[in-house]
Design a protein around this motif. Sequence first.
Motif, PDB file in Angstrom:
ATOM      1  N   LEU A   1       1.303   4.330  -2.736  1.00 16.50           N
ATOM      2  CA  LEU A   1       0.089   5.068  -3.089  1.00 16.50           C
ATOM      3  C   LEU A   1       0.272   6.247  -4.043  1.00 16.50           C
ATOM      4  O   LEU A   1      -0.440   6.363  -5.014  1.00 16.50           O
ATOM      5  CB  LEU A   1      -0.570   5.564  -1.809  1.00 16.50           C
ATOM      6  CG  LEU A   1      -2.088   5.575  -1.901  1.00 16.50           C
ATOM      7  CD1 LEU A   1      -2.613   4.174  -1.782  1.00 16.50           C
ATOM      8  CD2 LEU A   1      -2.646   6.449  -0.822  1.00 16.50           C
ATOM      9  N   PRO A   2       1.198   7.171  -3.785  1.00 14.75           N
ATOM     10  CA  PRO A   2       1.308   8.318  -4.694  1.00 14.75           C
ATOM     11  C   PRO A   2       1.726   7.918  -6.093  1.00 14.75           C
ATOM     12  O   PRO A   2       1.390   8.575  -7.070  1.00 14.75           O
ATOM     13  CB  PRO A   2       2.372   9.208  -4.047  1.00 14.75           C
ATOM     14  CG  PRO A   2       3.122   8.319  -3.161  1.00 14.75           C
ATOM     15  CD  PRO A   2       2.206   7.240  -2.729  1.00 14.75           C
TER      16      PRO A   2
ATOM     17  N   ARG B   1       0.619   5.350  -7.483  1.00 17.79           N
ATOM     18  CA  ARG B   1      -0.535   4.653  -8.072  1.00 17.79           C
ATOM     19  C   ARG B   1      -1.121   5.447  -9.212  1.00 17.79           C
ATOM     20  O   ARG B   1      -1.305   4.951 -10.314  1.00 17.79           O
ATOM     21  CB  ARG B   1      -1.594   4.451  -6.987  1.00 17.79           C
ATOM     22  CG  ARG B   1      -2.655   3.453  -7.396  1.00 17.79           C
ATOM     23  CD  ARG B   1      -3.824   3.524  -6.480  1.00 17.79           C
ATOM     24  NE  ARG B   1      -3.523   2.869  -5.195  1.00 17.79           N
ATOM     25  CZ  ARG B   1      -4.461   2.328  -4.433  1.00 17.79           C
ATOM     26  NH1 ARG B   1      -5.722   2.340  -4.810  1.00 17.79           N
ATOM     27  NH2 ARG B   1      -4.149   1.782  -3.278  1.00 17.79           N
ATOM     28  N   ILE B   2      -1.343   6.731  -8.944  1.00 21.33           N
ATOM     29  CA  ILE B   2      -1.939   7.593  -9.965  1.00 21.33           C
ATOM     30  C   ILE B   2      -0.986   7.728 -11.140  1.00 21.33           C
ATOM     31  O   ILE B   2      -1.389   7.629 -12.306  1.00 21.33           O
ATOM     32  CB  ILE B   2      -2.269   8.976  -9.366  1.00 21.33           C
ATOM     33  CG1 ILE B   2      -3.296   8.804  -8.249  1.00 21.33           C
ATOM     34  CG2 ILE B   2      -2.767   9.927 -10.433  1.00 21.33           C
ATOM     35  CD1 ILE B   2      -3.342   9.964  -7.282  1.00 21.33           C
TER      36      ILE B   2
ATOM     37  N   LYS C   1       0.802  -1.215   0.000  1.00 19.86           N
ATOM     38  CA  LYS C   1       0.000   0.000   0.000  1.00 19.86           C
ATOM     39  C   LYS C   1       0.843   1.276   0.000  1.00 19.86           C
ATOM     40  O   LYS C   1       0.376   2.312  -0.406  1.00 19.86           O
ATOM     41  CB  LYS C   1      -0.894   0.013   1.234  1.00 19.86           C
ATOM     42  CG  LYS C   1      -2.278   0.522   0.954  1.00 19.86           C
ATOM     43  CD  LYS C   1      -3.227   0.255   2.092  1.00 19.86           C
ATOM     44  CE  LYS C   1      -4.624   0.655   1.630  1.00 19.86           C
ATOM     45  NZ  LYS C   1      -5.494   1.083   2.664  1.00 19.86           N
ATOM     46  N   ASP C   2       2.087   1.167   0.428  1.00 19.92           N
ATOM     47  CA  ASP C   2       2.905   2.368   0.582  1.00 19.92           C
ATOM     48  C   ASP C   2       3.157   3.130  -0.716  1.00 19.92           C
ATOM     49  O   ASP C   2       3.493   4.295  -0.692  1.00 19.92           O
ATOM     50  CB  ASP C   2       4.279   2.007   1.183  1.00 19.92           C
ATOM     51  CG  ASP C   2       4.144   1.697   2.656  1.00 19.92           C
ATOM     52  OD1 ASP C   2       3.049   1.875   3.193  1.00 19.92           O
ATOM     53  OD2 ASP C   2       5.140   1.275   3.239  1.00 19.92           O
TER      54      ASP C   2
ATOM     55  N   LEU D   1      -1.053   4.570 -13.263  1.00 21.37           N
ATOM     56  CA  LEU D   1      -2.242   4.443 -14.094  1.00 21.37           C
ATOM     57  C   LEU D   1      -2.105   5.332 -15.320  1.00 21.37           C
ATOM     58  O   LEU D   1      -2.463   4.951 -16.426  1.00 21.37           O
ATOM     59  CB  LEU D   1      -3.500   4.806 -13.301  1.00 21.37           C
ATOM     60  CG  LEU D   1      -3.917   3.761 -12.258  1.00 21.37           C
ATOM     61  CD1 LEU D   1      -5.058   4.267 -11.402  1.00 21.37           C
ATOM     62  CD2 LEU D   1      -4.336   2.469 -12.953  1.00 21.37           C
ATOM     63  N   HIS D   2      -1.556   6.529 -15.098  1.00 27.07           N
ATOM     64  CA  HIS D   2      -1.342   7.422 -16.231  1.00 27.07           C
ATOM     65  C   HIS D   2      -0.244   6.912 -17.144  1.00 27.07           C
ATOM     66  O   HIS D   2      -0.251   7.185 -18.340  1.00 27.07           O
ATOM     67  CB  HIS D   2      -0.983   8.833 -15.740  1.00 27.07           C
ATOM     68  CG  HIS D   2      -2.162   9.536 -15.155  1.00 27.07           C
ATOM     69  ND1 HIS D   2      -2.035  10.578 -14.274  1.00 27.07           N
ATOM     70  CD2 HIS D   2      -3.473   9.351 -15.318  1.00 27.07           C
ATOM     71  CE1 HIS D   2      -3.229  11.006 -13.932  1.00 27.07           C
ATOM     72  NE2 HIS D   2      -4.132  10.268 -14.552  1.00 27.07           N
TER      73      HIS D   2
ATOM     74  N   GLY E   1     -18.032   3.071 -17.581  1.00 32.61           N
ATOM     75  CA  GLY E   1     -17.751   3.109 -16.136  1.00 32.61           C
ATOM     76  C   GLY E   1     -16.734   4.134 -15.733  1.00 32.61           C
ATOM     77  O   GLY E   1     -16.534   4.408 -14.539  1.00 32.61           O
TER      78      GLY E   1
ATOM     79  N   GLN F   1     -13.784  17.552 -21.499  1.00 31.91           N
ATOM     80  CA  GLN F   1     -12.987  16.510 -22.127  1.00 31.91           C
ATOM     81  C   GLN F   1     -13.690  15.966 -23.365  1.00 31.91           C
ATOM     82  O   GLN F   1     -13.064  15.672 -24.368  1.00 31.91           O
ATOM     83  CB  GLN F   1     -12.694  15.381 -21.132  1.00 31.91           C
ATOM     84  CG  GLN F   1     -11.609  15.760 -20.143  1.00 31.91           C
ATOM     85  CD  GLN F   1     -11.521  14.792 -18.976  1.00 31.91           C
ATOM     86  OE1 GLN F   1     -12.531  14.370 -18.402  1.00 31.91           O
ATOM     87  NE2 GLN F   1     -10.304  14.431 -18.623  1.00 31.91           N
TER      88      GLN F   1
ATOM     89  N   PRO G   1     -15.779   8.010 -15.697  1.00 35.68           N
ATOM     90  CA  PRO G   1     -16.385   9.318 -15.960  1.00 35.68           C
ATOM     91  C   PRO G   1     -15.495  10.175 -16.867  1.00 35.68           C
ATOM     92  O   PRO G   1     -14.272  10.125 -16.793  1.00 35.68           O
ATOM     93  CB  PRO G   1     -16.502   9.952 -14.581  1.00 35.68           C
ATOM     94  CG  PRO G   1     -16.238   8.878 -13.604  1.00 35.68           C
ATOM     95  CD  PRO G   1     -15.459   7.824 -14.288  1.00 35.68           C
TER      96      PRO G   1
ATOM     97  N   GLY H   1     -18.451  16.902 -10.641  1.00 35.99           N
ATOM     98  CA  GLY H   1     -17.012  16.888 -10.394  1.00 35.99           C
ATOM     99  C   GLY H   1     -16.295  15.737 -11.089  1.00 35.99           C
ATOM    100  O   GLY H   1     -15.075  15.706 -11.129  1.00 35.99           O
ATOM    101  N   LEU H   2     -17.077  14.746 -11.629  1.00 32.66           N
ATOM    102  CA  LEU H   2     -16.449  13.619 -12.315  1.00 32.66           C
ATOM    103  C   LEU H   2     -16.822  13.575 -13.788  1.00 32.66           C
ATOM    104  O   LEU H   2     -15.962  13.443 -14.644  1.00 32.66           O
ATOM    105  CB  LEU H   2     -16.837  12.295 -11.639  1.00 32.66           C
ATOM    106  CG  LEU H   2     -16.202  12.100 -10.253  1.00 32.66           C
ATOM    107  CD1 LEU H   2     -16.817  10.896  -9.567  1.00 32.66           C
ATOM    108  CD2 LEU H   2     -14.705  11.948 -10.340  1.00 32.66           C
TER     109      LEU H   2
END
Lengths: 319, 225, 485
Positions: B84-85, B87-88, B81-82, B91-92, B166, B173, B168, B213-214
């Motif tokens: 985390l930052p 993660r984003i 889990k560490d 994905l990108h 699924g 965009q 948003p 917001g999404l």
Amino acid sequence: MSIRYLIILAAALLCSSLAVAAPANPVCIVPSEPDGAFQLTCELAKEAIAATGDLPQPIVLERMPGGVGAIAFNVFTSTRRAEPGSLVAFSEGSLFNIARGKFGPHDWTDVRWLAVLGVDYGAVAVQDQAPWRTLPDLVEAIRAAPRSIAIGGSGTINGRDWMRAASLAKLAGADIRTMRFVAFEGGGDCMAALVGGHVQVCMNDAATTQKRIDRGQPVRLLAVYARDRLEGKLSGVPTAREQGFDIVWPVVRGVYMGSDVSDADYAFWADAFRKALAQPAYQNLLADNYLQPSPLIGDELIKFVREHAASAAKEREPL
Amino acid sequence: MRLLLVEDDKDLALWLQRSLQQRGLFVEWEEDGMQADRRIAAETFDAIILDLNLPMLGGARLLDKMRDRGDATPLIIITAKDDLPDRIALLHAGADDFLAKPFSVEELEARLVALVRRSRGHGRGVYDCGSLSFNQSQQLFLLNGTRLALSAREHAVLTILIQRVGEPISKQQILDRLISSDEEMQLETVEVMMYRLRKRLENSDVRIITLRGLGYFLEALDGQG
Amino acid sequence: MARGKIKAEARSAGRSLLFTVTMWVAPALVALVAGTAFITGSTATNLADSAYDRSIAGALRAIDLNISTESGGIGVELPYPLFEAFEATASGAVYFRVATEDGMVEIGDSFLPRPRDFSGTGFHFYNDEFLGAPIRMGIFKRKLKQPLYGAAEPQTIVLQVAESMQSRDAFRFEIIKSTAALNLACVFAVIILLLAGLTRALSPLSALRAGFERRDPNDLSPVDASALPREIRPLVDTFNRLLGRHTAQAEAQRHLLDDASHQLRTPIAVLRTQIDYALHTSAAEERISVLQAMRKIVERASRTTTHFLTMARIRNFASDTAPDTHRPVDIKALLTELARMRLADARRQRVDLDLDLPDQDVYANGSEILIFEALSNLLDNAIRHSPKQGNITFLLEPSDGLLRITLIDQGPGMSQEMIDRIGERHLDPAHHREGAGLGLAVVVEVAQAHGGALTLRNRTEGGLEAALTLPSPATAAKNRTLTAS
């Protein structure tokens, strides 16, 4: 009756003229410190006149030093110019200074020249124990180390005594500007300084110097500024000429009177001096004082002064 | 289905292999990043399970190399889990999914299946959501088997939505994606399109969901996306 | 490591202090020495002049007294006898000149330099040159009482006495020599005393350094400041406070470790027991049920591990004041990503997830991981408790110095007791919080570590409102520097 009358008249006139003429308070001014040539001049005058018997009172000597006669000259052309009994001693130096305008605004015509009592000659005096035996010795010493030898004389730079020193230096080839000259108010002061060792040489006169030697002062004459050797005691002193320095400097000594003295008083004094100077005793007096006779009285003196003034005015000053 | 597991911990790898095999999924295993990279370049897999902390070549680096090569194989990252930052960022960078350790194998299986199915579909140019399907080559929308009649703009907007079921997407965009083809569209126009599309999908099991917001996304009523 | 740093600083402080003092004092001393030398020199000159000029003045007066105008002229007695006494004391020659200003009367050295630019009457002294050597010239001018020979104005008489400078210079030199020697001695004494004093004053610093070197590296006891100079005590006090904070943190860390150890060992113990039990059973049904029970334990242990790791991370973050752990975090982006990540979970329950974000960028200062963790916990909580087709809204409100992230759900809310317990400042691990309680405790810790807070409120219209406040970057930095001391 007429001849006797004339004789009595003449005698009476003579007596009266004599009785009226003698001025009160006879004074001889010594315009310097005592024990110098001016003092000698006045003493001579005093003795000479006393010997004539013309003056009921003896002449009194008065001192008025300052500028080797300058102050006295100014006094007797201003405040005391009409004094019938006052005589002022002068010398050739005074004549020189007057002629050159150094005595102030008045010139030689402003006093009544009376008589020259005698002539002296300039001389070079040193201490008895001085290392110089002859004038050339001294001159050489001056040239070698001018600053180490202080030369004294009466009057200031361009005065008579100084000019004698200067001409000596010039002959020696020394720079007269580097000479050390100490002025004195009269030969007496210079002698005192010489004896005290404060000056090494005095430009003085033969007569006054010899008198001091006679008194036992440890001074010696190195040379005399005469044409030929003098007579008497001074014959032992070589002249400057014979030592190679052709300088001849006679010094007249006399007296004058104030500008406004009356003709009658002036005439009295002139007659008195004529008589005094003619006496044989006076010649002895002169000789005793190591002076030469040169009687000039009244008009003769005035002529002499005029001629002297004319030539003096032309002389160039070394400085 | 051919899967590759890139994991340096032997125990985890062993039991994961066994578990997936139990469910009918056969997984091959590489221990270090460099080996894995060579293998991926040489062979074809349906999906890759990638741990980030690898010796030789880190998981993130491996991902970059893959995507730089143009390899679009679906990839799911498993990690503690560490991270985390990252993660984003990952994905990108091209990871398709992210699962934190410890995880349940069911979860992993479900995600793998979804990943593969989607990619297969996308590979064939077929997208679907519930009763709605889209054939890219034919540019054809089918709702319950029937052709869906759409205006050009509606078609364009719905195409965008069905390609990212699924997930948003915001009005702006959508606009950005359309503006090249249709210069006159504005934000309000997008809203109008949504309204019209909703109308068309009214009686189906497919809906367009709006979340503040999404953005917009398609959703099938039975919950499967 | 900290010890070595203090050592180096103490030593370099001592060195540069001495250097600094020297840099300040040295020019002053040099100026002082030069100044005193100058003053001494001029004082000596003035002293010498005043002493020697006095005797010249005496000579001038004596000459003046011996000037007589009684005769109506000017008679000046020769001053040579006077000078003899004079020259006995002076080691050089003495010259004189007396004259009237009009130049008619003059006695003495004719070539003695004329008085320069002296228009008044009375005494005047200056230096000049005669016969190639420097001389000190004394002049006395006065008007005669009466004008001579009937002149309009009384004449002015100028008296000059000059002496060579030898003895005067020797005298001056003597004064300077003795004073200079004294001054130099004083300056040296001052320098030595200064150095000695400084060394003495700075010796406690070396003692401090030595004390640190002797210390055990793990010794966190306070340093004794009583023997140190007053100026250093605040420094040592601050240092002791720092030590105190470290001690406190070390304590907290120990507690956490003890607690973690207990919390993790227990489930492992349970698992071992379950395994042993399962191995001992032959019934397959029994084994399956044990395995299912074991799964629950594992999940619990997993949660506990996560919790303690987060706590440790939070502690680390709170105590670590290094600037690179506190970075600006883009909250808008963070919320958007979080929502996207959890959207699938939410949509499983058909729960709507809305974000009300402001137009401008909003930043918080701190740890991105921890803030994400906190918000993630809040969102998971909300999703878990949300009814089907319910709504969860994230609200981001920046305001002066703070930003506020509010999560509103339509779930059952939270019991007041729970709310109060979670609001407690320190997490007490002995309370074995589970599930929501544990997650929310993390949020509270994260909030407080960032200098913010978590507030929970049951909404009147139903549901829970959880508001996380965090300071914005400027405020956060200010707070950090304040609390650092």
